[in-house]
Write a protein that holds these residues in place. Structure first.
Motif, PDB file in Angstrom:
ATOM      1  N   LYS A 173      70.585 -50.583  -4.461  1.00 51.49           N
ATOM      2  CA  LYS A 173      71.897 -50.819  -5.169  1.00 51.49           C
ATOM      3  C   LYS A 173      72.652 -52.015  -4.600  1.00 51.49           C
ATOM      4  N   ASP A 174      73.176 -52.925  -5.420  1.00 49.66           N
ATOM      5  CA  ASP A 174      74.204 -53.956  -5.099  1.00 49.66           C
ATOM      6  C   ASP A 174      73.474 -54.966  -4.348  1.00 49.66           C
ATOM      7  N   THR A 175      72.285 -55.153  -4.694  1.00 51.25           N
ATOM      8  CA  THR A 175      71.367 -56.316  -3.831  1.00 51.25           C
ATOM      9  C   THR A 175      70.522 -56.969  -5.241  1.00 51.25           C
ATOM     10  N   HIS A 176      69.849 -58.227  -4.885  1.00 55.63           N
ATOM     11  CA  HIS A 176      69.108 -58.612  -5.919  1.00 55.63           C
ATOM     12  C   HIS A 176      67.854 -57.757  -6.240  1.00 55.63           C
ATOM     13  N   ALA A 177      67.669 -56.957  -5.378  1.00 55.02           N
ATOM     14  CA  ALA A 177      66.604 -55.971  -5.495  1.00 55.02           C
ATOM     15  C   ALA A 177      66.820 -55.064  -6.723  1.00 55.02           C
ATOM     16  N   GLU A 178      68.075 -54.616  -6.813  1.00 65.36           N
ATOM     17  CA  GLU A 178      68.359 -53.853  -7.913  1.00 65.36           C
ATOM     18  C   GLU A 178      68.032 -54.183  -9.395  1.00 65.36           C
ATOM     19  N   LEU A 179      68.219 -55.376  -9.822  1.00 64.12           N
ATOM     20  CA  LEU A 179      67.891 -55.480 -11.160  1.00 64.12           C
ATOM     21  C   LEU A 179      66.613 -55.927 -11.236  1.00 64.12           C
ATOM     22  N   TRP A 180      65.691 -56.360 -10.259  1.00 67.34           N
ATOM     23  CA  TRP A 180      64.313 -56.431 -10.073  1.00 67.34           C
ATOM     24  C   TRP A 180      63.807 -55.320 -10.399  1.00 67.34           C
ATOM     25  N   PHE A 181      64.091 -54.247  -9.559  1.00 65.39           N
ATOM     26  CA  PHE A 181      63.598 -52.713  -9.889  1.00 65.39           C
ATOM     27  C   PHE A 181      63.695 -52.079 -11.233  1.00 65.39           C
ATOM     28  N   ASN A 182      65.010 -52.431 -11.804  1.00 64.91           N
ATOM     29  CA  ASN A 182      65.154 -51.935 -13.026  1.00 64.91           C
ATOM     30  C   ASN A 182      64.313 -52.273 -14.111  1.00 64.91           C
ATOM     31  N   ARG A 183      63.907 -53.746 -13.840  1.00 64.04           N
ATOM     32  CA  ARG A 183      63.132 -54.361 -14.880  1.00 64.04           C
ATOM     33  C   ARG A 183      61.760 -53.911 -14.717  1.00 64.04           C
ATOM     34  N   LEU A 184      61.368 -53.646 -13.310  1.00 66.81           N
ATOM     35  CA  LEU A 184      59.964 -53.284 -13.090  1.00 66.81           C
ATOM     36  C   LEU A 184      59.824 -51.700 -13.961  1.00 66.81           C
ATOM     37  N   LYS A 185      60.871 -50.710 -13.796  1.00 63.92           N
ATOM     38  CA  LYS A 185      60.783 -49.541 -14.392  1.00 63.92           C
ATOM     39  C   LYS A 185      60.686 -49.582 -15.662  1.00 63.92           C
ATOM     40  N   GLU A 186      61.534 -50.741 -16.489  1.00 61.45           N
ATOM     41  CA  GLU A 186      61.581 -50.768 -17.859  1.00 61.45           C
ATOM     42  C   GLU A 186      60.391 -51.396 -18.421  1.00 61.45           C
ATOM     43  N   GLY A 187      59.488 -51.913 -17.631  1.00 61.29           N
ATOM     44  CA  GLY A 187      57.970 -52.374 -18.149  1.00 61.29           C
ATOM     45  C   GLY A 187      58.245 -54.095 -18.171  1.00 61.29           C
ATOM     46  N   ASN A 188      59.266 -54.551 -17.696  1.00 59.56           N
ATOM     47  CA  ASN A 188      59.489 -55.902 -17.858  1.00 59.56           C
ATOM     48  C   ASN A 188      59.158 -56.804 -16.732  1.00 59.56           C
ATOM     49  N   VAL A 189      58.288 -56.016 -15.763  1.00 59.65           N
ATOM     50  CA  VAL A 189      57.856 -56.978 -14.626  1.00 59.65           C
ATOM     51  C   VAL A 189      56.114 -56.532 -14.514  1.00 59.65           C
ATOM     52  N   ASN A 190      55.755 -57.441 -14.419  1.00 59.47           N
ATOM     53  CA  ASN A 190      53.955 -57.027 -14.202  1.00 59.47           C
ATOM     54  C   ASN A 190      53.764 -57.060 -12.871  1.00 59.47           C
ATOM     55  N   PRO A 191      53.358 -55.639 -12.499  1.00 58.44           N
ATOM     56  CA  PRO A 191      53.030 -55.392 -11.074  1.00 58.44           C
ATOM     57  C   PRO A 191      52.052 -56.014 -10.822  1.00 58.44           C
ATOM     58  N   GLY A 192      51.148 -56.498 -11.320  1.00 59.58           N
ATOM     59  CA  GLY A 192      49.891 -57.178 -10.810  1.00 59.58           C
ATOM     60  C   GLY A 192      48.902 -56.592 -10.235  1.00 59.58           C
ATOM     61  N   GLU A 193      47.985 -57.312  -9.761  1.00 57.44           N
ATOM     62  CA  GLU A 193      46.638 -56.816  -9.061  1.00 57.44           C
ATOM     63  C   GLU A 193      46.962 -56.378  -7.493  1.00 57.44           C
ATOM     64  N   VAL A 194      47.682 -56.634  -7.039  1.00 62.86           N
ATOM     65  CA  VAL A 194      48.166 -56.492  -5.465  1.00 62.86           C
ATOM     66  C   VAL A 194      48.695 -55.022  -5.659  1.00 62.86           C
ATOM     67  N   SER A 195      48.263 -54.022  -4.618  1.00 62.79           N
ATOM     68  CA  SER A 195      49.096 -52.795  -4.835  1.00 62.79           C
ATOM     69  C   SER A 195      50.562 -52.874  -4.740  1.00 62.79           C
ATOM     70  N   LEU A 196      50.952 -52.143  -5.659  1.00 60.23           N
ATOM     71  CA  LEU A 196      52.555 -52.122  -5.891  1.00 60.23           C
ATOM     72  C   LEU A 196      53.129 -51.305  -4.798  1.00 60.23           C
ATOM     73  N   GLY A 197      52.601 -50.601  -4.097  1.00 53.83           N
ATOM     74  CA  GLY A 197      53.114 -49.739  -2.846  1.00 53.83           C
ATOM     75  C   GLY A 197      53.317 -50.806  -1.819  1.00 53.83           C
ATOM     76  N   GLN A 198      52.292 -51.931  -1.686  1.00 55.05           N
ATOM     77  CA  GLN A 198      52.439 -52.766  -0.611  1.00 55.05           C
ATOM     78  C   GLN A 198      53.601 -53.543  -0.876  1.00 55.05           C
ATOM     79  N   ASN A 199      53.959 -54.117  -2.199  1.00 53.51           N
ATOM     80  CA  ASN A 199      55.038 -54.965  -2.554  1.00 53.51           C
ATOM     81  C   ASN A 199      56.439 -54.266  -2.194  1.00 53.51           C
ATOM     82  N   LEU A 200      56.269 -52.890  -2.649  1.00 54.45           N
ATOM     83  CA  LEU A 200      57.667 -52.291  -2.508  1.00 54.45           C
ATOM     84  C   LEU A 200      57.828 -52.118  -1.001  1.00 54.45           C
ATOM     85  N   SER A 201      56.844 -51.933   0.058  1.00 56.13           N
ATOM     86  CA  SER A 201      57.099 -51.979   1.282  1.00 56.13           C
ATOM     87  C   SER A 201      57.500 -53.251   1.814  1.00 56.13           C
ATOM     88  N   ASN A 202      57.041 -54.406   1.331  1.00 59.61           N
ATOM     89  CA  ASN A 202      57.669 -55.639   1.564  1.00 59.61           C
ATOM     90  C   ASN A 202      59.133 -55.728   1.245  1.00 59.61           C
TER      91      ASN A 202
END
Length: 413
Positions: free
Chosen positions: A210-239
């Motif tokens: 919340k209240d960071t640039h990560a918030e809008l990216w995460f909302n777009r991910l949940k709405e299906g507007n971000v392609n999680p890609g071939e790399v593990s989503l868990g790995q990128n969430l950890s990053n």
């Protein structure tokens, strides 16, 4: 007699045949316009059933709130930002939906993100606040484990042991849904029973981002507007998690395949170089397995912004070590950031190509002897590169075996 039965059957069929002929004669006597009208009705019905849409009306909700950055206007970071801020909510929601190439691979992860509990007060916030308030922490450490519990093994436990061996008065928070469970509590119980301050807590991504640039990216991910890609989503969430946790709370992030050798207490706002160019005497790549930063450090802000603006789920390391490297290279020499890049010997004395040598015994090459001496003198930690060494056995007498003996807490239990 058989002939008589045949004649009888023919006579019984005669009325039926006569009825059919009468019905056909009646149909053919109808005007052509009747058939055209009937055909038009059939075509209209077929078109309606094929092209009609049955959509559930989505609940009304307000657009995502834009970030308010005016309070930090005096910082050099905001006077001359390298990259523009995220696009506004209207622009981001109008983007075309990118369909992931391998939906099944990330379907479970995306479903778990959507099922997060929503409440006025975040349980993550209240538990974390209570943990820090009731613990006299000399240092704050964070780890993440976005994997099943069955993958959490002896190496990960030893990483925790080595951390507390060098920092007995530290507080460790492991952000993990799988470890925040009855079985996970049993795994961590030996540490808690011996007075070490460690807690596993499931992430509340909505609250953390919340209240960071990560918030809008995460909302777009949940709405299906971000392609999680071939790399593990868990790995990128950890990053992303490690960056936002340090930005909001401050402290040290460390991967669970890093063995701590000595105290980090004198390190502040520090990153470690993974590779060093001998010719130019400059680093060529940084890594994000160990990060030490004050709360709200401007460099962390730039890391989070870069993640949201340039996310690519199809390139390994793009949102992790490579992200750290390209942001720092752009900010080189700019005032207002105040951070230190340590040489590879600090956290990455052996890269992934040479890590096997630390697990072997009997191969006393000049390189290995010199490397072991360098680690003992200069290294704060050793990254074991689990991706390349997980299957290796710790041979008795090897350098890793020596590290375990000197850094373990429960050696005789």
């Amino acid at each position: 007699m058989i002939h008589a039965m045949g004649q009888s059957a023919k006579l019984s069929l005669f009325p039926v045949l006569h009825l059919k002929r009468s019905m056909l004669s009646a149909l053919f006597s109808l005007p052509t316009s009747f058939f055209a009208f009937l055909l038009l009705l059939l075509l209209s019905y077929n078109a309606f059933t094929m092209f009609s849409l049955h959509l559930n009306s989505p609940p009304l909700r307000s657009p995502p709130k834009l970030l308010n950055l005016s309070s930090s206007a005096n910082s050099p970071l905001f006077n001359n930002p390298h990259s523009p801020l995220l696009p506004n909510s209207t622009q981001s929601l109008s983007l075309s939906i990118q369909r992931p190439k391998r939906v099944k691979k990330h379907k479970r992860g995306l479903r778990s993100l959507r099922s997060e509990p929503r409440s006025p007060v975040s349980l993550f916030h209240s538990r974390l606040k209570a943990f820090f308030n009731t613990s006299s922490c000399q240092m704050r450490f964070f780890m993440t484990w976005i994997s099943p519990l069955k993958s959490f093994g002896e190496r990960e436990l030893f990483s925790i042991e080595s951390l507390f061996k060098s920092h007995p008065d530290a507080c460790l928070v492991i952000v993990s849904k799988s470890l925040d469970s009855h079985t996970g509590s049993s795994i961590l119980k030996p540490f808690v029973s011996n007075g070490f301050r460690v807690m596993a807590i499931a992430p509340d991504f909505g609250y953390i981002f919340k209240d960071t640039h990560a918030e809008l990216w995460f909302n777009r991910l949940k709405e299906g507007n971000v392609n999680p890609g071939e790399v593990s989503l868990g790995q990128n969430l950890s990053n992303l998690l490690r960056l936002v946790l340090l930005y909001k709370f401050g402290g040290t992030y460390i991967d669970l395949d890093v063995i701590v050798l000595k105290s980090f207490s004198k390190l502040r706002n520090t990153i470690g170089a993974q590779n060093f160019d001998v010719r130019t005497r400059k680093w060529s790549r940084l890594n994000n397995a160990v990060l030490i930063f004050d709360k709200k450090h401007p460099l962390l802000f730039k890391f989070i912004e870069e993640f949201a603006l340039t996310f690519d789920g199809n390139k390994w390391g793009h949102n992790g070590p490579y992200l750290i490297s390209r942001v720092v290279s752009r900010l080189n020499g700019r005032p207002g950031f105040n951070f230190t890049v340590l040489p590879p010997s600090a956290f990455y004395p052996v890269d992934w190509r040479g890590i096997r040598g630390l697990f072997r015994d009997g191969i006393r090459s000049k390189w290995l002897v010199n490397k072991m001496e360098q680690i003992r003198k200069e290294s704060f930690a050793v990254h074991l590169w689990n991706k390349h060494s997980r299957e290796l056995k710790v041979v008795k007498g090897s350098f890793v075996d020596s590290i375990i003996s000197s850094c373990c807490i429960f050696c005789n239990t």
